[in-house]
Design an enzyme around this catalytic site. Structure first.
Site, short mmCIF file in Angstrom:
data_model
loop_
_atom_site.label_atom_id
_atom_site.label_comp_id
_atom_site.label_asym_id
_atom_site.label_seq_id
_atom_site.Cartn_x
_atom_site.Cartn_y
_atom_site.Cartn_z
N VAL A 18 -9.72 10.94 -35.22
CA VAL A 18 -8.63 10.52 -34.49
C VAL A 18 -7.45 10.51 -35.39
O VAL A 18 -6.38 11.07 -34.98
CB VAL A 18 -8.71 9.42 -33.62
CG1 VAL A 18 -7.62 8.59 -33.18
CG2 VAL A 18 -9.91 9.53 -32.52
N CYS A 261 -18.27 8.47 -28.68
CA CYS A 261 -17.44 8.05 -27.38
C CYS A 261 -18.35 7.89 -26.13
O CYS A 261 -18.41 6.66 -25.79
CB CYS A 261 -16.53 8.71 -27.32
SG CYS A 261 -15.15 8.99 -28.42
N ARG A 332 -22.92 11.21 -36.04
CA ARG A 332 -22.99 9.74 -35.67
C ARG A 332 -23.65 9.74 -33.96
O ARG A 332 -23.29 10.48 -33.08
CB ARG A 332 -21.37 9.07 -35.10
CG ARG A 332 -21.15 8.82 -36.61
CD ARG A 332 -19.46 8.36 -36.40
NE ARG A 332 -18.69 9.32 -36.09
CZ ARG A 332 -17.55 8.95 -35.92
NH1 ARG A 332 -16.97 7.92 -36.15
NH2 ARG A 332 -16.74 9.96 -35.43
N1 LIG Z 1 -14.02 10.93 -32.35
C1 LIG Z 1 -13.48 10.92 -31.15
O1 LIG Z 1 -13.80 11.92 -30.67
C2 LIG Z 1 -12.65 9.98 -30.69
C3 LIG Z 1 -11.92 10.44 -29.35
C4 LIG Z 1 -11.40 9.45 -28.93
C5 LIG Z 1 -11.22 7.93 -29.31
N2 LIG Z 1 -12.00 7.81 -30.34
C6 LIG Z 1 -11.88 6.36 -30.82
O2 LIG Z 1 -11.10 6.31 -31.92
C7 LIG Z 1 -11.29 5.58 -33.10
C8 LIG Z 1 -11.67 6.18 -34.38
O3 LIG Z 1 -12.76 7.01 -34.27
P1 LIG Z 1 -12.96 8.29 -35.19
O4 LIG Z 1 -14.05 9.25 -34.34
O5 LIG Z 1 -11.45 8.68 -35.71
O6 LIG Z 1 -13.80 7.54 -36.39
P2 LIG Z 1 -14.23 8.07 -37.78
O7 LIG Z 1 -15.18 7.17 -38.25
O8 LIG Z 1 -13.94 9.37 -37.90
O9 LIG Z 1 -12.50 7.69 -38.70
C9 LIG Z 1 -12.40 6.40 -38.77
C10 LIG Z 1 -11.61 6.05 -40.21
O10 LIG Z 1 -11.46 4.64 -40.31
C11 LIG Z 1 -11.55 4.40 -41.63
N3 LIG Z 1 -11.43 2.97 -41.80
C12 LIG Z 1 -12.59 2.24 -41.37
N4 LIG Z 1 -11.95 0.96 -41.57
C13 LIG Z 1 -10.82 0.93 -42.13
C14 LIG Z 1 -10.06 -0.20 -42.55
N5 LIG Z 1 -10.29 -1.30 -42.44
N6 LIG Z 1 -8.74 0.42 -42.81
C15 LIG Z 1 -8.64 1.72 -43.03
N7 LIG Z 1 -9.57 2.57 -42.55
C16 LIG Z 1 -10.71 2.32 -42.22
C17 LIG Z 1 -12.93 5.16 -42.07
O11 LIG Z 1 -13.24 5.09 -43.41
C18 LIG Z 1 -12.63 6.31 -41.24
O12 LIG Z 1 -12.13 7.38 -42.09
C19 LIG Z 1 -12.68 4.96 -32.36
O13 LIG Z 1 -12.54 3.74 -31.62
C20 LIG Z 1 -13.33 5.88 -31.21
O14 LIG Z 1 -14.09 5.28 -30.31
C21 LIG Z 1 -12.67 8.67 -30.90
#
Ligand SMILES: NC(=O)c1ccc[n+]([C@@H]2O[C@H](COP(=O)([O-])OP(=O)(O)OC[C@H]3O[C@@H](n4cnc5c(N)ncnc54)[C@H](O)[C@@H]3O)[C@@H](O)[C@H]2O)c1
Length: 431
Positions: A18, A261, A332
């Site tokens: 995201v 998700c 995941r």
């Molecule tokens: N992947 C999807 O398709 C998608 C779509 C819509 C919404 N979301 C939501 O968006 C959010 C993020 O999902 P994602 O898939 O991008 O996750 P991701 O794991 O791909 O990325 C999250 C990033 O956050 C970093 N991180 C963790 N803790 C941290 C902190 N304290 N400070 C800074 N960085 C930190 C991690 O190292 C990682 O790089 C989640 O809530 C998810 O449910 C995801």
């Protein structure tokens, strides 16, 4: 925030599926600091490498976004967007620890008057109940005075090159009207799609979980029908094609629901419902139905083994695809991985191939590496679990060559191989 939009600095916290595409999109117009806690990821991004496939090498090479793992770089940001994971724990309950830690970091480096926008998916109420108190405690300011808050759920669909951060309409909510107006202008400046203001942060949070829960419930209905029609020797895909000729039939398919998700967000809603004394029976049943699909597939495979007069230890299965969905490297909550583990627990020999998954990650999860997809040995069952393009574009000979005998079976879970057009007949099963 007193500044003009043109001069602002945006901080993106969390550079995953995201955060990274959003940071790069904002960096085309604004000064952007991309902060991630994982130093290795930041180093790789600085070298132009990333692992999600959601941005191109060219976009990464040309971006002005400054990648950092030093939180003090956030000190200058006028808007900080948080996109950190919100997974579930082993009891399927929301794990908000990443969100809480990220909020603590943001609070410790928050500039006066800044806006903090959450994009992480949460249950309705979480931003106000969990995040605001942390920000207030650490900054010493009240929300609406020293800082403001917004929520804008992300709707990207990994692997989808058409519906992207820029082209998907975005919901935005703000703590007050000024914040909302700023966020509408900010997101509107980088999106090619509409920005939809929402009445409150809670409504925006709820809308996101509702979107994904709706998919979960509908897929669960398809999975139930698939199991019923299998017993009745009716092809569900033929049924769906027939039913789909009605103007208001909604097109869903049976399949494995994994990932970060759809297989997670309903649990957020379920947990919140329980907290307010409500039992969301339909949502819970649908979630359980989808969570049981791995076992259903494994039972199917052991039935095939019986029909082939093979014991589990004699059975050889080639698993094609182990990520949570086609054409994405994300492992995941992959149900394909669960299926591999269940097969191995039963003593069944499994060879896996996945051209898009990270080999080391798969090895770590399954205790076994993956083979190149054109170097798989012959098997009793070829199990196409995740139909990546590399698999579906193979000619029929690719599949015939893998079958050990004429009795061997192809399981094409999502009905993606057009075997009715194949020259040579095979034993075949689909959901
Ligand atoms: N992947 C999807 O398709 C998608 C779509 C819509 C919404 N979301 C939501 O968006 C959010 C993020 O999902 P994602 O898939 O991008 O996750 P991701 O794991 O791909 O990325 C999250 C990033 O956050 C970093 N991180 C963790 N803790 C941290 C902190 N304290 N400070 C800074 N960085 C930190 C991690 O190292 C990682 O790089 C989640 O809530 C998810 O449910 C995801």
């Amino acid at each position: 925030m007193d500044k003009q939009l043109d001069d602002i600095c945006i901080g993106m916290v969390g550079l995953g599926y995201v955060g990274l595409p959003a940071a790069i999109a904002f960096a085309a117009l604004y000064d952007v600091i991309g902060y991630d806690i994982e130093k290795q990821k930041v180093d790789a991004l600085r070298k132009g490498r990333e692992g999600t496939g959601e941005v191109t090498e060219e976009e990464l090479a040309n971006t002005t976004c400054r990648f950092t793992s030093d939180p003090s770089d956030l000190n200058i940001c006028d808007v900080i967007i948080v996109a950190v994971p919100t997974p579930i724990d082993k009891n399927n309950r929301p794990d908000l620890s990443y969100l809480e830690k990220a909020t603590e970091t943001v609070a410790s480096h928050l500039k006066d008057g800044a806006i903090v926008v959450y994009e992480s998916t949460v249950y309705p109420g979480a931003t106000e109940e969990i995040c605001i108190p942390i920000l207030e405690r650490i900054t010493g300011f009240s929300v609406g005075e020293g800082f403001s808050i917004g929520y804008s759920p992300e709707r990207i669909n990994p692997g989808d090159k058409k519906n992207t951060f820029k082209t998907i309409g975005k919901l935005v909510a703000g703590y007050d009207q000024v914040t909302l107006d700023t966020l509408i202008a900010l997101y509107g400046s980088v999106l090619e799609a509409p920005v939809y203001p929402v009445a409150s942060i809670k409504v925006a949070e709820a809308a996101k979980v509702v979107e994904n829960t709706q998919r979960d419930v509908n897929i669960a209905y398809m999975n139930e029908l698939a199991q019923l029609f299998d017993k009745m020797d009716i092809d569900i895909f033929e049924v769906l094609a027939a039913a789909g000729t009605k103007w208001n039939f909604i097109p869903f398919e049976p399949g494995l629901v994994g990932g970060h998700c759809i297989s997670v967000d309903p649990y957020y809603l379920i947990e919140k419902a329980k907290n307010v004394g409500f039992t969301p029976a339909l949502i819970s049943t649908a979630r359980n139905q989808n969570a049981k699909m791995g076992k259903y597939i494994v039972d199917k495979i052991t039935n095939v083994a019986n029909e082939l007069n093979l014991t589990n230890r004699e059975l050889k299965v080639n698993v094609l695809g182990v990520t949570f969905k086609e054409n994405v490297p994300d492992l995941r909550n992959s149900m394909a991985i669960d299926i591999v583990k269940l097969l191995k627990e039963k003593g069944i020999h499994v060879h896996m191939a996945d051209p898009v998954a990270n080999e080391e990650e798969v090895e770590e999860m399954c205790g076994e590496g993956i083979s190149a997809y054109h170097e798989l040995p012959s098997a009793d069952i070829v199990l196409l679990l995740v139909p990546h393009n590399q698999f579906t574009k193979q000619p029929e000979e690719y599949y015939h060559a893998m079958l050990k005998s004429e009795q061997s079976v192809i399981i094409d879970l999502k009905n993606r191989l057009s075997i009715d057009q194949w020259n040579k007949k095979v034993n075949y099963w689909t959901l």
